[in-house]
Design an enzyme around this catalytic site. Sequence first.
Site, PDB file in Angstrom:
ATOM      1  N   ILE A 101      -1.810  -2.701  -1.750  1.00 45.17           N
ATOM      2  CA  ILE A 101      -1.180  -2.238  -2.937  1.00 45.17           C
ATOM      3  C   ILE A 101      -0.377  -4.101  -4.028  1.00 45.17           C
ATOM      4  CG2 ILE A 101       1.114  -1.488  -1.958  1.00 45.17           C
ATOM      5  CD1 ILE A 101       0.435   0.798  -4.415  1.00 45.17           C
ATOM      6  N   SER A 102      -0.900  -3.887  -5.018  1.00 44.55           N
ATOM      7  CA  SER A 102      -0.586  -5.047  -5.932  1.00 44.55           C
ATOM      8  C   SER A 102       0.889  -4.965  -6.168  1.00 44.55           C
ATOM      9  CB  SER A 102      -1.688  -5.147  -7.367  1.00 44.55           C
ATOM     10  OG  SER A 102      -2.782  -5.387  -6.289  1.00 44.55           O
TER      11      SER A 102
END
Length: 258
Positions: A101-102
């Site tokens: 997940i960024s």
Amino acid sequence: MTRKPPAWMATLPSSAGRHAPVARRSSAVAGPLAPASPTGLGLASERARANMIAQLARGGVRDPQVLDAINDVPRHQFIDPGLASRAYEDVSLPIGHGQTISKPSTVARMIELACAHLPRSQRAVARALEVGTGCGYQAAVMARIFGQVISIERVRGLHEQARDNLRGLRLANLRLAFGDGHQGVAQGAPYDVIVVAAAGEAVPEPLLEQMRTGARLVAPVARGDQQALHLIERVSDGEWQLTVLDAVRFVPLRSGTI
Ligand code: SAH
């Protein structure tokens, strides 16, 4: 992972899917390090999120609508419960299948850049494409800003995971597609905004073609070991303008589906 979920996770609605450990409520608040909050468990995650928003603003995110959208999306619902205590730190975290997940600051930066040309009224009717759904977090943030959002993912397990994660948020303007994002998603084109969440050696041609004139695309592009954020504007039917921005670190854009 055997760590207990943080106290605020107990407040998730059961419709939130696999990350809603409602049954663990009492154990989550029992330990000496998790004092009962007189104001209610839900406020703990809201406070953590508010702190993160303040940090993003200090770090240079200026667009109030982007900050509001990030504030509205419960990031802890998109990651494994064992990592959820870190949901509101500005870090990328593993989501399985070798993907991440960024970082919230990266999500904010990309979306801010991608829609800087659109006033709020136009964002509300804009069509947006995300390449690389992952767990669905950035897609949810985008759906708070744009009229229609399509997000495509090439790993079926993640596509399904994102669907589960997003179910409880009821974002009627968000559609998830399964496939190779190198081809874009022709059915939704032309787009006003395209955000690519994985780094290729160039921006795929079909994505450039699926931009409306005046649209913006933001994508990480790899050159050897280095990656930089590319901002591309389609200035006319046959002309695109490139601005190379920050050094970044994304997972690779891969071909085909798995
Ligand atoms: N948008 C995510 C970030 C996910 S990481 C977030 O909200 O945090 C990038 C994702 O891009 C991975 O899930 C990876 O599988 C996906 N990806 C890589 N190449 C792709 C391609 N060609 N088409 C679609 N998705 C791709």
